[in-house]
Every structure is written in C-alpha cells, then in structure tokens.
Scaffold this motif. Structure first.
Motif, mmCIF file in Angstrom:
data_model
loop_
_atom_site.group_PDB
_atom_site.id
_atom_site.type_symbol
_atom_site.label_atom_id
_atom_site.label_comp_id
_atom_site.label_asym_id
_atom_site.label_seq_id
_atom_site.Cartn_x
_atom_site.Cartn_y
_atom_site.Cartn_z
ATOM 1 N N VAL A 169 1.442 8.510 -6.738
ATOM 2 C CA VAL A 169 2.369 7.836 -7.415
ATOM 3 C C VAL A 169 2.831 7.237 -6.286
ATOM 4 C CG1 VAL A 169 3.838 7.929 -9.331
ATOM 5 C CG2 VAL A 169 2.090 9.393 -9.783
ATOM 6 N N PRO A 170 3.409 5.417 -5.814
ATOM 7 C CA PRO A 170 4.121 5.695 -4.950
ATOM 8 C C PRO A 170 6.031 5.394 -5.631
ATOM 9 C CG PRO A 170 3.303 3.492 -6.451
ATOM 10 C CD PRO A 170 2.826 4.626 -6.937
ATOM 11 N N GLU A 171 6.392 5.831 -4.507
ATOM 12 C CA GLU A 171 7.620 5.917 -4.752
ATOM 13 C C GLU A 171 8.787 5.331 -5.098
ATOM 14 O OE1 GLU A 171 11.201 9.055 -4.538
ATOM 15 O OE2 GLU A 171 9.486 9.440 -4.486
ATOM 16 N N SER A 172 8.472 3.941 -4.275
ATOM 17 C CA SER A 172 9.043 2.039 -5.071
ATOM 18 C C SER A 172 8.002 1.028 -4.397
ATOM 19 C CB SER A 172 9.855 2.447 -4.155
ATOM 20 O OG SER A 172 10.263 2.184 -2.969
ATOM 21 N N GLU A 173 8.397 -0.249 -4.984
ATOM 22 C CA GLU A 173 7.208 -0.972 -5.198
ATOM 23 C C GLU A 173 7.374 -1.443 -3.175
ATOM 24 O OE1 GLU A 173 7.167 -5.976 -6.045
ATOM 25 O OE2 GLU A 173 8.947 -4.982 -6.499
ATOM 26 N N ALA A 174 8.382 -0.853 -2.393
ATOM 27 C CA ALA A 174 8.898 -0.868 -1.058
ATOM 28 C C ALA A 174 7.227 0.154 -0.269
ATOM 29 C CB ALA A 174 9.890 -1.372 -0.352
ATOM 30 N N GLU A 175 7.090 1.416 -1.119
ATOM 31 C CA GLU A 175 6.972 2.759 -0.142
ATOM 32 C C GLU A 175 5.387 2.054 -1.009
ATOM 33 O OE1 GLU A 175 6.126 5.192 1.913
ATOM 34 O OE2 GLU A 175 8.183 4.467 1.389
ATOM 35 N N LEU A 176 4.964 1.672 -2.251
ATOM 36 C CA LEU A 176 3.725 1.002 -2.745
ATOM 37 C C LEU A 176 2.885 -0.282 -1.310
ATOM 38 C CD1 LEU A 176 1.129 0.482 -4.050
ATOM 39 C CD2 LEU A 176 2.024 -1.276 -5.252
ATOM 40 N N GLN A 177 3.763 -0.749 -0.912
ATOM 41 C CA GLN A 177 3.456 -2.315 0.270
ATOM 42 C C GLN A 177 3.513 -1.436 1.624
ATOM 43 O OE1 GLN A 177 2.033 -4.969 -0.434
ATOM 44 N NE2 GLN A 177 3.295 -5.289 -2.510
ATOM 45 N N HIS A 178 4.028 -0.353 2.289
ATOM 46 C CA HIS A 178 3.869 0.439 2.989
ATOM 47 C C HIS A 178 1.799 1.414 3.253
ATOM 48 C CE1 HIS A 178 7.267 -0.025 5.465
ATOM 49 N NE2 HIS A 178 8.133 0.866 3.873
ATOM 50 N N SER A 179 2.472 1.455 1.849
ATOM 51 C CA SER A 179 0.743 2.290 1.857
ATOM 52 C C SER A 179 -0.655 1.401 1.641
ATOM 53 C CB SER A 179 0.366 3.161 0.381
ATOM 54 O OG SER A 179 1.783 3.874 0.252
#
Length: 340
Positions: free
Chosen positions: A310-320
């Motif tokens: 589960v991503p922490e945030s939309e920004a974290e999703l983009q990093h991943s």
C-alpha cells in the motif's frame, strides 16, 4: 512483469472513511498505469467483494484481485459474485485463491484441516468455480465438494474470465498452482538467495509482493524508510506471537530471514517493517537505480507479476513506479485524471 498494488486494510479506518480512501487509492494507481489491486481477506476485514465493487464504481478498467477463502462461501456463490459484477459493470476481475489464514480465524470457523489438505480442497473448489465461469453444467464428486448439474446465471462472457492466483510458498501450493494453471504469489527472499536455483524448477507463472521506498539517492531513501517504520516493541511482540501460531510456510521462512539478517537488511532488501508488525511483506529501499536492479533480477528469475504494498501517498506511489518501471515492471497507458 505485470504490476498491481494492494488495498489498505479496512481496520485502519473509521466507519465511512474507508470508501473514500480505497477509491482514491485505486484512482491514483489507475491514472498512473497500474493494472489492478489485491484486496485480501481475513475475519477482521470487511468483505473483499464489496470493496471490489466500490473500486469498480470509481475506476474505468482497474482490475480488483479479490481474495477468495473457500470457508466463507461455496464455489457457486463465488462464481455468482464474478458473473454478477461482470453483468453490472462489463468489467474483468481476478481471483486470489486462499487455502488457509490466521490460526485463530480457522479455529473460529471450526476448520481443523491440515495444511496440505487445505490445498487439495482449494483445487477442488477452484475447479468447480472455473467450470461454472466457463458456462459448463458441472457434476463433480470429490473429497470435499459434490455438485450435480450445477450451472451459473448470469453467464460470464468468455473475455471476462478471471485470471487465477494462489498465495503460498509450500510444495503443496506450488502443486496446486500447477494443477490449476494459476500464478503463484509469494513473499520472496533476496535475489542472490534464489539465483543459484535459476531457472526456478517447474514453477510456471510466479509473482511476488513487496513494498518500495525509492529516492534519487540511497541515503534519502533510507532516511525516509526509518522515519516511516521506526522500531516498535509492541509490534515486535505481536509479530512473535503471530509467528508462533501459524503453519504458513512463507510466514515462517520470511520471519526467520528477518531474524538472521543484521538490522533485518540485505542490501536494498529490508524486513524491519515486517519484524515490527507494520506490514506482511519485504521492502526494497534505495536509489531508483538500486531498486530497479533488484526488480530486474527478480524478472530475470521468471517472476511475472509484482504486487506493491500500500503506498503512503500519491507522491510515494510515483517514487515507487519510477523505480520498478526502470526494472521492467509494466505500466499501462495512463488513464485520464477525472472520474464520474
């Protein structure tokens, strides 16, 4: 390498808040080009089929990967869920067939079936389910299930036939996956532990699940990782308790790996969040290039599906996504950002 994500557990939310949370997460992922979302289940979580319907209502083509526990419903009931959602939305879904669960859940349900026998039961269940979804009149007499001239309505269009996944690391799971032509999901070891065995013998389609914390530099990634997952004594105690009451092969293996590694770390491979009972999968932590290199090594070993935590945030999703896409994970054409 197909790319999916994971739905957050409903127990972390107040009543009414989960709908917006899971819907927003699904929209982030679909807009970014992720194919679908694992929605898992146990006795403490809300019904995964209800979550799947909520996700379908808030996305265009996002694929719910629904955990199916035979103890919760008959093969016909599960097949009806699939065909009914297809009838309403014209959408495809996928199924993650679950043989067991937490020991306390199985005890509450009065199920004392042995570990390997649970996979035998799951094979019978899934064979009936698949036959119903193919539109067959099913007569079946097995050890665990018997049906006569059973049919499904509404019928499922052939193009919406769900892909089948199984979760587990045991020989019984691998054999069941081979029988069903399913993709086997597991929580993997560091790639250097697996590479001497490559190509993985007789595995067929295999997938893995892990989290990612990636940044421009390794130092930045590790700083974020330690802020997000600090040490938690109560969590460590809960993890030990859970480990002592499960017959899950993958849980025992990955827990032992966490104990064996210094600071639960092997290069970019990190088990500290699992040791502190914050998640149930490894993490890859490092620069975009370092994480991509690990993903590429898993891909070379034959892993065909990657499920992100589960991503922490939309920004974290983009990093991943930046890291795993560099490693060969497939991102679909992004969807428009607006949803009706």
């Amino acid at each position: 390498m197909k790319l999916l994500t994971t739905a957050p557990p409903s127990v972390r939310y107040a009543p009414g808040a989960y709908l917006d949370a899971v819907g927003t997460l699904a929209q982030w992922n679909e807009t970014a080009g992720v194919e679908g979302m694992l929605i898992y289940t146990d006795n403490s979580l809300m019904d995964p089929w209800t979550v799947a319907q909520a996700v379908m209502e808030r996305t265009h083509r996002f694929v719910p990967l629904v955990a199916v526990q035979p103890l919760y419903m008959s093969p016909l009931a599960a097949a009806r869920k699939v065909s009914s959602l297809a009838f309403l939305y014209g959408r495809k879904m996928a199924l993650n067939m679950v043989a067991g669960g937490f020991v306390r859940d199985l005890e509450q349900l009065g199920d004392a079936t042995e570990h390997d026998a649970r996979y035998d039961r799951l094979v019978e269940y899934t064979q009936i389910l698949q036959a119903l979804l193919r539109g067959e009149s099913v007569t079946f007499s097995g050890t665990y299930y018997q049906v006569t001239n059973l049919t499904l309505s509404p019928e499922l269009p052939p193009e919406l036939m769900p892909e089948i996944y199984l979760s587990g690391a045991s020989e019984a799971c691998a054999a069941a996956a081979a029988t069903l032509g399913a993709t086997r999901l597991s929580y993997t070891k560091p790639p250097h532990d697996l590479e001497p065995l490559a190509p993985l013998p007789g595995e067929g389609q295999i997938g893995l699940r892990f989290g990612v914390i990636a940044r421009e530099t390794s130092d930045e990634a590790w700083q974020e990782a330690r802020l997000r997952f600090p040490a938690d004594r109560r969590g460590q105690f809960a993890h030990k308790m859970a480990r002592g009451t499960t017959d899950s092969i993958w849980h025992q293996e990955i827990s032992q790996k966490a104990d064996d590694l210094h600071e639960a770390r092997d290069g970019a491979y990190w088990l500290f969040p699992l040791r502190n009972y914050k998640t149930f999968c490894p993490y890859l932590v490092g620069s975009y290039g370092e994480v991509a290199a690990y993903v590429g090594r898993y891909r070379a070993l034959g892993y065909t599906t990657l499920i992100l935590d589960v991503p922490e945030s939309e920004a974290e999703l983009q990093h991943s996504l930046r890291a795993v896409q560099l490693g060969g994970a497939q991102v679909l054409r992004p969807e428009p950002a607006s949803f009706s």
